[in-house]
Design a protein around this motif. Structure first.
Motif, PDB file in Angstrom:
ATOM      1  N   ILE A  81       0.837  -1.202   0.000  1.00 47.46           N
ATOM      2  CA  ILE A  81       0.000   0.000   0.000  1.00 47.46           C
ATOM      3  C   ILE A  81       0.871   1.251   0.000  1.00 47.46           C
ATOM      4  CG2 ILE A  81      -1.672   1.327   1.346  1.00 47.46           C
ATOM      5  CD1 ILE A  81      -2.708  -1.434   2.383  1.00 47.46           C
ATOM      6  N   GLY A  82       1.911   1.245   0.831  1.00 43.16           N
ATOM      7  CA  GLY A  82       2.819   2.390   0.885  1.00 43.16           C
ATOM      8  C   GLY A  82       3.515   2.636  -0.433  1.00 43.16           C
ATOM      9  N   ASP A  83       3.892   1.572  -1.136  1.00 42.79           N
ATOM     10  CA  ASP A  83       4.505   1.730  -2.460  1.00 42.79           C
ATOM     11  C   ASP A  83       3.547   2.428  -3.422  1.00 42.79           C
ATOM     12  OD1 ASP A  83       6.764   0.420  -1.556  1.00 42.79           O
ATOM     13  OD2 ASP A  83       6.252  -1.507  -2.478  1.00 42.79           O
ATOM     14  N   ALA A  84       2.284   2.025  -3.383  1.00 39.48           N
ATOM     15  CA  ALA A  84       1.292   2.656  -4.257  1.00 39.48           C
ATOM     16  C   ALA A  84       1.114   4.128  -3.901  1.00 39.48           C
ATOM     17  CB  ALA A  84      -0.043   1.917  -4.153  1.00 39.48           C
ATOM     18  N   PHE A  85       1.073   4.438  -2.612  1.00 34.50           N
ATOM     19  CA  PHE A  85       0.944   5.834  -2.182  1.00 34.50           C
ATOM     20  C   PHE A  85       2.144   6.655  -2.656  1.00 34.50           C
ATOM     21  CE2 PHE A  85      -1.898   5.121   1.842  1.00 34.50           C
ATOM     22  CZ  PHE A  85      -2.929   4.702   1.026  1.00 34.50           C
ATOM     23  N   THR A  86       3.356   6.117  -2.472  1.00 37.69           N
ATOM     24  CA  THR A  86       4.569   6.847  -2.857  1.00 37.69           C
ATOM     25  C   THR A  86       4.596   7.112  -4.354  1.00 37.69           C
ATOM     26  OG1 THR A  86       5.826   5.905  -1.015  1.00 37.69           O
ATOM     27  CG2 THR A  86       7.084   6.747  -2.880  1.00 37.69           C
ATOM     28  N   ARG A  87       4.278   6.099  -5.140  1.00 44.67           N
ATOM     29  CA  ARG A  87       4.287   6.285  -6.592  1.00 44.67           C
ATOM     30  C   ARG A  87       3.197   7.259  -7.039  1.00 44.67           C
ATOM     31  NH1 ARG A  87       5.689   0.332  -6.539  1.00 44.67           N
ATOM     32  NH2 ARG A  87       7.845   0.276  -7.310  1.00 44.67           N
ATOM     33  N   ALA A  88       2.098   7.306  -6.284  1.00 40.84           N
ATOM     34  CA  ALA A  88       1.014   8.243  -6.614  1.00 40.84           C
ATOM     35  C   ALA A  88       1.296   9.645  -6.106  1.00 40.84           C
ATOM     36  CB  ALA A  88      -0.297   7.727  -6.028  1.00 40.84           C
ATOM     37  N   GLY A  89       2.316   9.797  -5.293  1.00 41.18           N
ATOM     38  CA  GLY A  89       2.663  11.113  -4.760  1.00 41.18           C
ATOM     39  C   GLY A  89       1.717  11.597  -3.681  1.00 41.18           C
TER      40      GLY A  89
END
Length: 409
Positions: free
Chosen positions: A286-294
């Motif tokens: 989930i954190g990876d998705a948040f980071t990539r989404a900014g």
């Protein structure tokens, strides 16, 4: 260098309340229906499809049919010669197909991808259907004493929550009640016409019998026939068809996360024994998705579509998304945060418990519902003003975990 943006041009979901075997239909008809429906919804000519990715988990054990990458070309002659691949990752199969299609578009190899997820589960008796899914665990190494493998496994997860933090079963039943209530507004939801009485979400042995361990009937997702498909396009395709694209309801996959760990549930639990969260790799995806989404966290989302194959899996998702502190998922349930109109609506579609769970199609259906929400086309289960949606899809006992963030921009 940032990857090429990937856009969702549209998609289609079948009616998950159907029994295709009783209709005299099989995977071929389902594949053709959802593929054609997605192309029509996206207004993309079939001749523009450069590549096809198919998500399916259990066709060979339910129907005997394998090699499903070839099924789109078998049912839609215009796809003859188009490269296609089938992806299997248990309940995350559809999301793996999406990730593969994204990689094709981001790399520049192709510009227009059709992603299809299909599954038949109602062509056999329910007890056999439940057994057919056992292969998503480590056969011979876990669940040997289980009558039903996956209720057994998620009852074990609920037991561990209770051990570490405390768990009131009424909070699990509240999740089931909310998701089946949301499903009534979804014209494709499996349970939209099901009747539930005042005792259905209690420990009443007749209205809500125990299935396995501490999980009752309403805690368990139903067996489902169904499919979903989306058309993904690269930014190159969007720019080349600018006039057409401006007339469409497009959304963009803003971020993604993908983590895989070992099959054994007990190893997962042992590794996290001293961690705040039970499944750190889920939080990491989930954190990876948040980071990539900014985005900085869950409060930057307007809604979440999450994997509630069992009420315990949604209970887990609440604190792993960061909606509450670890072990305090009950706070979001009691406060109404997860309701449409609440802080962060969860599963406005009805999710898996209410909407249905055709395993290989679930990840695709979830992405499609996120697309509908952020384009304002979700109909009676629309979250007002939704601009950014998150999703979590996993296979097995969180063995394969995929998360996406979808937005208008």
């Amino acid at each position: 260098m940032s990857p090429e943006p990937v856009w969702i041009a549209g998609g289609y979901q079948s009616d998950f309340s159907r029994n295709l075997t009783k209709e005299g239909l099989d995977l071929d008809a389902l594949t053709a229906e959802v593929a054609r429906g997605a192309l029509d919804a996206a207004s993309i000519p079939i001749a523009d499809i450069d590549v096809v990715h198919v998500g399916n988990a259990f066709a060979q054990v339910y129907t005997g049919q394998g090699h499903l990458g070839a099924m789109p070309a078998s049912t839609l002659p215009d796809l003859w010669g188009v490269p296609a691949t089938r992806h299997e990752g248990a309940c995350a199969s559809g999301s793996l197909a999406i990730l593969a299609a994204m990689a094709d578009l981001e790399s520049g190899r192709y510009d227009c991808a059709l992603v299809v997820g299909v599954e038949l589960e109602k062509n056999v008796p329910g007890d056999l259907g439940a057994k057919n899914m056992s292969g998503a665990a480590w056969i011979g190494h876990e669940g040997q004493d289980a009558k039903f493998m996956w209720p057994y496994m998620f009852s074990r997860i609920a037991d561990e929550y209770d051990k570490r933090y405390g768990l009131d079963p009424r909070h699990l039943w509240s999740i089931a009640e909310l998701n089946t209530r949301n499903a009534r507004s979804n014209p494709n939801a499996q349970t939209r016409g099901w009747k539930f009485g005042p005792a259905s979400f209690t420990d009443d042995a007749d209205a809500n019998p125990v299935v396995e361990g501490r999980l009752h009937k309403v805690d368990c997702g139903p067996l489902t026939d169904g499919g979903a498909a989306v058309v993904l396009i690269s930014d190159r395709y969007r720019r080349a068809h600018a006039e057409t694209a401006e007339q469409k309801d497009l959304s963009r996959i803003l971020g993604w996360g993908h983590r895989t760990v070992g099959l054994l549930l007990e190893e997962k639990l042992a590794r996290s024994a001293d961690e705040p969260l039970m499944f750190p790799h889920v939080s990491a995806a989930i954190g990876d998705a948040f980071t990539r989404a900014g985005i900085s966290g869950v409060d930057d989302l307007d809604l979440i579509e999450t994997h509630d194959c069992f009420s315990a899996s949604e209970y887990m998702a609440i604190d792993h998304f960061g909606i509450t502190e670890p072990g305090e998922s009950w706070r979001a349930i009691e406060s109404g945060d997860l309701e449409i109109g609440g802080r962060i609506p969860m599963n406005p579609s009805g999710g898996l418990l209410g909407g249905g769970h055709p395993v290989g199609a679930t990840g695709v259906r979830m992405l499609l519902d996120c697309h509908k929400q952020v384009t304002g086309t979700a109909g009676d289960y629309q979250v007002p003003g939704a601009a950014r949606a998150g999703m979590l899809n996993f296979g097995g006992s969180t063995t394969t975990t995929v998360s996406f963030v979808v937005g208008r921009d």
